[in-house]
Design a protein around this motif. Structure first.
Motif, PDB file in Angstrom:
ATOM      1  N   GLU A  85      82.065  59.162  24.735  1.00  0.00           N
ATOM      2  CA  GLU A  85      81.623  58.860  26.095  1.00  0.00           C
ATOM      3  C   GLU A  85      82.805  58.677  27.029  1.00  0.00           C
ATOM      4  N   LEU A  87      84.187  56.647  30.158  1.00  0.00           N
ATOM      5  CA  LEU A  87      83.941  55.349  30.777  1.00  0.00           C
ATOM      6  C   LEU A  87      84.784  55.161  32.035  1.00  0.00           C
ATOM      7  N   ILE A  90      83.409  49.487  33.015  1.00  0.00           N
ATOM      8  CA  ILE A  90      82.311  49.246  32.074  1.00  0.00           C
ATOM      9  C   ILE A  90      81.201  50.283  32.229  1.00  0.00           C
ATOM     10  N   MET A  91      81.291  51.118  33.260  1.00  0.00           N
ATOM     11  CA  MET A  91      80.206  52.070  33.500  1.00  0.00           C
ATOM     12  C   MET A  91      80.402  53.353  32.695  1.00  0.00           C
ATOM     13  N   VAL A  92      79.317  53.776  32.055  1.00  0.00           N
ATOM     14  CA  VAL A  92      79.348  55.033  31.308  1.00  0.00           C
ATOM     15  C   VAL A  92      79.086  56.181  32.287  1.00  0.00           C
ATOM     16  N   GLU A  95      77.750  60.557  28.288  1.00  0.00           N
ATOM     17  CA  GLU A  95      77.929  60.273  26.868  1.00  0.00           C
ATOM     18  C   GLU A  95      77.083  61.197  26.010  1.00  0.00           C
ATOM     19  N   LEU A 123      83.648  52.628  17.169  1.00  0.00           N
ATOM     20  CA  LEU A 123      83.996  51.735  18.268  1.00  0.00           C
ATOM     21  C   LEU A 123      85.303  51.014  18.007  1.00  0.00           C
TER      22      LEU A 123
ATOM     23  N   GLU B  83      71.905  51.926  29.135  1.00  0.00           N
ATOM     24  CA  GLU B  83      73.125  52.480  28.546  1.00  0.00           C
ATOM     25  C   GLU B  83      74.230  52.736  29.554  1.00  0.00           C
ATOM     26  N   LEU B  84      73.920  52.563  30.821  1.00  0.00           N
ATOM     27  CA  LEU B  84      74.948  52.826  31.832  1.00  0.00           C
ATOM     28  C   LEU B  84      76.107  51.843  31.726  1.00  0.00           C
ATOM     29  N   PHE B  85      75.837  50.679  31.156  1.00  0.00           N
ATOM     30  CA  PHE B  85      76.899  49.693  30.988  1.00  0.00           C
ATOM     31  C   PHE B  85      77.394  49.754  29.548  1.00  0.00           C
ATOM     32  N   GLY B  86      78.544  50.383  29.373  1.00  0.00           N
ATOM     33  CA  GLY B  86      79.076  50.628  28.038  1.00  0.00           C
ATOM     34  C   GLY B  86      79.270  49.366  27.226  1.00  0.00           C
ATOM     35  N   ASP B  87      79.784  48.327  27.869  1.00  0.00           N
ATOM     36  CA  ASP B  87      80.066  47.096  27.121  1.00  0.00           C
ATOM     37  C   ASP B  87      78.777  46.463  26.582  1.00  0.00           C
ATOM     38  N   ASP B  89      75.760  47.910  26.151  1.00  0.00           N
ATOM     39  CA  ASP B  89      75.041  48.750  25.196  1.00  0.00           C
ATOM     40  C   ASP B  89      75.612  48.559  23.789  1.00  0.00           C
ATOM     41  N   LYS B  90      76.928  48.463  23.705  1.00  0.00           N
ATOM     42  CA  LYS B  90      77.555  48.219  22.406  1.00  0.00           C
ATOM     43  C   LYS B  90      77.175  46.848  21.873  1.00  0.00           C
TER      44      LYS B  90
END
Lengths: 394, 270
Positions: A85, A87, A90-92, A95, A123, B83-87, B89-90
């Protein structure tokens, strides 16, 4: 774990067969059948950027690309289903999850100049890096105003705000009307300002319906027979009864009508079609209307609850400002900062007038204080005008 | 293709499609309605996660097991946005596979860590901090999304993303590998995808009638097949799914994923 899967399916001219074979295999092996997003093309002749995910890092782990639209082909050469993904903080941005071992998946990303991080498989693996360089086209985009499409997200969110505030307005008005029906003056007085807050928060759009505005929010000053005028209805009629008369007597018809009117307003807010100007110019217009007269004169002549009104107006304006802010071109970053500053200035000016947690009567704010407050709203209006001009979809 | 050809093709496409302006602002209503849907799901998620994590912390294994799957459904339904917030979602939804030492990795947290404890270890021992963290993360997610203007391309693209998610992890039964409650997640993904489709459907009904019908028919197929496994308010264990139904679902879900992946383009969001 470091050995790569040797039997990785490679795209080739025999892909349909390979896909079919893979499909049979995965179906047979317990239902891992998914192949719809696996590349069906030969090795990327279309300029796709290829990345291989290994057991502990990606190859390459650092990418440098020009701004614009890019296709990435991700090959999972590790032994685990993994993800890749892009990044931005913090925004994806984009992905691909669950890329099975040995498989390839593609993703397309429209990238603006900047430095991005990459989640590379596990990760616990080190993050990759993607540096996107500016191009003539991206420089032009950074200077140009947003296109119409860029307004869809902000307008949708503003629509949600209007609908939610519309519901809150109806609920708060129901409470106020119920207190009036019970003849509970103290309670009704306490519920007056909260009911108005919902109305003030949507004022930028509510103002477009003259029929409702004249019924919900007329001021006695504008009516021939002032408080005795048959046209004196809505919030201020109720305010007059509760605060000038200290009674609920005779208020029931006005209360019922107000509830019917705000219910109609809620329905119209739900159905209204919004255009970009409603957000940009709408905010500027509202801030200026408050600054030019209303703040200095005051609008709640009997309850003197104007500071609570202005607080709700600010909530509406701040929401609009927050939504247009990301549309301001990168080249005009100073304008975005100025907008933040103006909103903050109004917020602080209002906060400074609070005693403890509550707003005092507006009678306690003298002419100079009101002028200063109007000035803060005017500054905000000026900046919103500049923003509005900068954002006119071209 | 040379740049000038690209430009010519673009101009031709714009000409053939007519003025795109009017069409794109028509997306405001569906996107707004979707945000409200997401907000409602998030409120449910916060409430349900509170009950679920409280049961974990109280050491009430039976209640925690019962609440696990229904709690997740709200999350699964809005995954394209969550899922837009990677931190987060993990923290909330990563699987043991995502970590080098799998279940033994200290970073393995969230729903699946609790699932692992409850089913694989049949214990709530040591899970209280994980439960607290999950509750905090879900609350943060709610707050962040409340203020977020949803990116239209993520919303519309979410219809396909959810079906891809089903295809890639649900039908194989690897998402909820300890509890085998995959059909609940499946239903959440399915509802979320169908919601997006139904919201933009009026914009396509005239111009893309055949496409709309095909997608709607496939959604019906999935719905009918899933309904066979309904059990009370939820779904039977994933093991109960027959091979025949698995194939029907696989085929419909794959076709949906492929068809829905064209939705963004059809609505001018590529």
């Amino acid at each position: 774990m470091s050995t790569e899967k040797s039997a990785a399916p490679r795209p080739s001219r025999a892909m349909p067969l390979a896909v079919a074979a893979a499909a049979v295999l995965v179906l047979a092996s317990g239902g891992l059948f998914y192949y719809a997003t696996i590349s069906k093309q030969a090795a990327p002749a279309d300029g796709a950027t290829r990345v291989e995910i290994g057991a502990s890092a990606c190859t390459p782990n650092e990418l440098a690309l020009p701004a614009g639209r890019h296709v990435f082909e991700i090959h999972n050469a590790s032994q685990r289903p993994v993800e890749w993904e892009i990044l931005d903080g913090i925004m994806v941005i984009e992905e691909r999850e669950n890329i099975l071992p040995g498989f390839r998946q593609r993703l397309t990303a429209s990238l603006k100049p900047g430095t991005y991080e990459i989640t590379c498989g596990l990760l616990s693996n080190p993050r990759g890096k993607l540096v996107v360089a500016a191009t003539a086209a991206s420089d032009a985009a950074a200077t140009a105003g947003p296109d119409l499409k860029a307004f869809i997200g902000p307008l949708s969110e503003y629509k949600v705000f209007l609908v939610m505030q519309g519901s809150a307005l109806v609920a708060a008005t129901q409470d106020l009307v119920a207190a009036i029906r019970r003849g509970d003056v103290a309670r009704a007085r306490a519920l007056y300002a909260p009911a108005r807050a919902g109305y003030r928060a949507v004022a930028a759009v509510a103002g477009r319906w003259a029929d409702l505005q004249n019924s919900i929010d007329p001021a006695a000053d504008y009516l021939e027979k002032r408080e005795q005028d048959a046209g004196f209805t809505g919030f201020h009629r109720i305010e007059y009864g509760l605060f000038a008369g200290n009674t609920t007597e005779g208020l029931q018809p006005a209360a019922d009508r107000l509830l019917a009117d705000v219910t109609t307003l809620k329905a119209r807010l739900g159905a209204v079609k919004l255009a970009p100007d409603d957000l940009t110019q709408g905010a500027a217009r509202l801030a200026r209307r408050l600054a030019d007269g209303r703040i200095e004169r005051g609008e709640n002549a009997y309850a003197h609850s104007d500071l609570a009104d202005l607080d709700a107006s600010l909530a509406g304006l701040a929401k609009m400002a927050r939504l247009v802010r990301p549309l301001i071109p990168t080249a005009a970053a100073d304008l975005a900062k100025q907008l933040d500053g103006r909103v903050d200035a109004v917020r602080q000016a209002l906060a400074a007038l609070k005693s403890g947690d509550v707003y005092p009567s507006y009678e306690r704010v003298d002419a100079a204080g009101r002028r200063a407050l109007a000035g803060d709203f005017r500054d905000l209006a000026d900046t919103l005008d500049t923003v509005s001009a900068r954002l006119s979809p071209g | 293709m040379k740049p000038q050809h690209l430009l010519a093709a673009g101009a031709l496409a714009a000409f053939l499609c007519g003025p795109a302006a009017a069409a794109t602002l028509d997306l405001v209503e569906p996107i707004a309605a979707y945000k409200i849907y997401v907000s409602e799901k998030l409120q449910t998620l916060v409430t349900d996660t509170k009950a679920f994590t409280s049961a974990v912390k109280a050491g009430d294994i039976a209640t925690a097991k019962r609440l696990f799957a229904p709690t997740r459904m709200s999350y699964e339904a809005i995954e394209p946005i969550a899922e837009l917030f990677g931190d987060l979602d993990k923290a909330i939804d990563s699987r043991a596979d995502d970590y080098e030492k799998a279940e033994k990795s200290p970073e393995f947290q969230g729903f699946h860590r609790l699932e692992y404890g409850l089913w694989a270890q049949n214990s709530t021992e040591g899970l209280a901090p994980v439960a607290d963290k999950l509750m905090a993360d879900v609350t943060t997610l709610h707050q962040r999304i409340t203020d977020l203007a949803l990116p239209p391309e993520k919303v519309v693209g979410g219809a396909a993303a959810l079906m891809e998610e089903v295809a890639a992890t649900k039908i194989s039964g690897e998402e909820d590998r300890y509890s085998h409650t995959d059909l609940w997640d499946f239903k959440g993904n399915f509802d979320g995808s169908q919601k997006i489709f139904e919201l933009v459907r009026p914009l396509l009904e005239n111009s893309e009638a055949a496409f709309v019908k095909k997608v709607a028919d496939n959604f019906d197929t999935v719905d009918t097949t899933l309904a066979k496994y309904k059990d009370g308010a939820g779904y039977q264990s994933y093991d109960k799914l027959t091979d025949g139904d698995r194939k029907i679902l696989a085929s419909a879900v794959n076709t949906l994923a492929e068809d829905l992946s064209t939705l963004r383009g059809k609505l001018g969001l590529n």
